[in-house]
Design an enzyme around this catalytic site. Structure first.
Site, short mmCIF file in Angstrom:
data_model
loop_
_atom_site.label_atom_id
_atom_site.label_comp_id
_atom_site.label_asym_id
_atom_site.label_seq_id
_atom_site.Cartn_x
_atom_site.Cartn_y
_atom_site.Cartn_z
N HIS A 1 0.83 -1.22 0.00
CA HIS A 1 0.00 0.00 0.00
C HIS A 1 0.86 1.26 0.00
CE1 HIS A 1 -3.29 -2.53 2.09
NE2 HIS A 1 -3.76 -2.21 0.90
N CYS B 1 -3.09 0.02 9.83
CA CYS B 1 -4.13 -0.82 9.24
C CYS B 1 -5.15 -1.35 10.25
CB CYS B 1 -3.50 -1.96 8.48
SG CYS B 1 -2.53 -3.02 9.51
C1 CIR Z 1 -3.92 -7.92 3.13
O1 CIR Z 1 -3.07 -8.37 2.37
O2 CIR Z 1 -4.92 -7.34 2.71
C2 CIR Z 1 -3.73 -8.10 4.61
N1 CIR Z 1 -3.08 -9.34 4.87
C3 CIR Z 1 -2.93 -6.96 5.19
C4 CIR Z 1 -3.63 -5.64 5.08
C5 CIR Z 1 -2.87 -4.53 5.69
N2 CIR Z 1 -3.57 -3.32 5.52
C6 CIR Z 1 -3.03 -2.12 5.61
O3 CIR Z 1 -1.84 -2.00 5.86
N3 CIR Z 1 -3.81 -1.08 5.41
#
Ligand code: CIR
Length: 262
Positions: A165, A252
């Site tokens: 991201h 997140c």
């Molecule tokens: C994903 O790949 O969507 C999750 N395992 C991790 C998401 C992390 N999200 C974020 O940093 N905003």
């Protein structure tokens, strides 16, 4: 006063999506303790923490940031780039409806909250695998419509590379200061800011969560931590080792916004 929406960990977290991180065993009990300490850090910085119940059928549901974007004028439910994550959105939307008029990103748009960094009236949107140009267009239209009577927003697409991201690559740590990994996003995009570069040995170290004048930061990047502290950035550190194994970090696990009802 801020509100921070969070969600309890899924016991299926081990089945999470992974893009740039190899799969290793996650200690769920430790992850839960770390997540609780993270919530305490949010509280210590002035957040009222809302804790949604776990969604055990949705491994990544603890990473609520990706499901919603909250502005002063409106909230927007995202359409996450990973199809496995789309069912996470509805329960967060129900909470947000109590606080803002709610809009939605529609197909073919896809966008994860982790790709969206708002600084003042500029909204930077990472463009890699999860968030696409159709969502950028929709976001621009929604924000224009929502701010007709007030100052508008500039929505700017930002290419990223080798990371999940935009906020893996860059986050704001003070009014005029960004923490950045220049290997993952072009530093020239942010030339008007003071830039603190992560230590080259700590490539995942650019994800910090700023709340008011405080910053939540992982304990596992001591070299970059020292750089931040030398620049006068006050940190509240948390160990999120188990969440990092699921490619998550500190931004997140929450959706943080100003409480207009307070
Ligand atoms: C994903 O790949 O969507 C999750 N395992 C991790 C998401 C992390 N999200 C974020 O940093 N905003």
């Amino acid at each position: 006063m801020f509100i921070a929406i969070t969600r309890d960990l899924s016991r299926t977290l081990a089945n999470c999506e992974l893009s740039y991180v190899g799969r290793t065993e996650i200690d769920l009990e430790l992850a839960a303790r770390q997540h609780q300490a993270y919530r305490s850090a949010l509280q210590s910085l002035g957040c009222r923490v809302e804790a949604l119940p776990a969604e055990h059928d949705l491994p990544d549901a603890v990473f609520v940031e990706d499901t919603a974007l909250v502005f002063d004028e409106i909230a927007i439910s995202t359409r996450p780039g990973a199809p496995s994550r789309r069912a996470e959105v509805a329960s967060v939307a129900r909470v947000l409806q109590r606080h803002r008029d709610l809009r939605t990103i529609e197909a073919p748009g896809t966008i994860d909250g982790g790709d969206v960094m708002r600084i003042g009236r500029t909204v930077y949107v990472g463009q890699a695998t999860r968030s696409n140009a159709a969502a950028v267009e929709q976001l621009r239209d929604l924000l224009n419509a929502a701010s007709l009577a007030g100052p508008g927003y500039t929505v700017q697409a930002v290419p990223t590379r080798e990371c999940l991201h935009l906020k893996s690559a860059v986050t704001q740590v003070a009014d005029d200061t960004l923490l950045i990994n220049p290997a993952w996003v072009d530093a020239s995009t942010f030339a008007q800011f003071r830039l603190i570069e992560v230590d080259p040995a700590e490539e995942h170290a650019a994800n910090a969560l700023r709340i008011g004048d405080g910053v939540i930061y992982p304990t596992c990047f001591p070299r970059t931590q020292r750089k931040l502290e030398e620049c006068g950035i006050a940190l509240t550190t948390v160990d999120v080792s188990e969440l990092q194994k699921a490619e998550g970090a500190v931004t997140c696990c929450s959706v943080v916004f100003r409480d207009h009802t307070a």
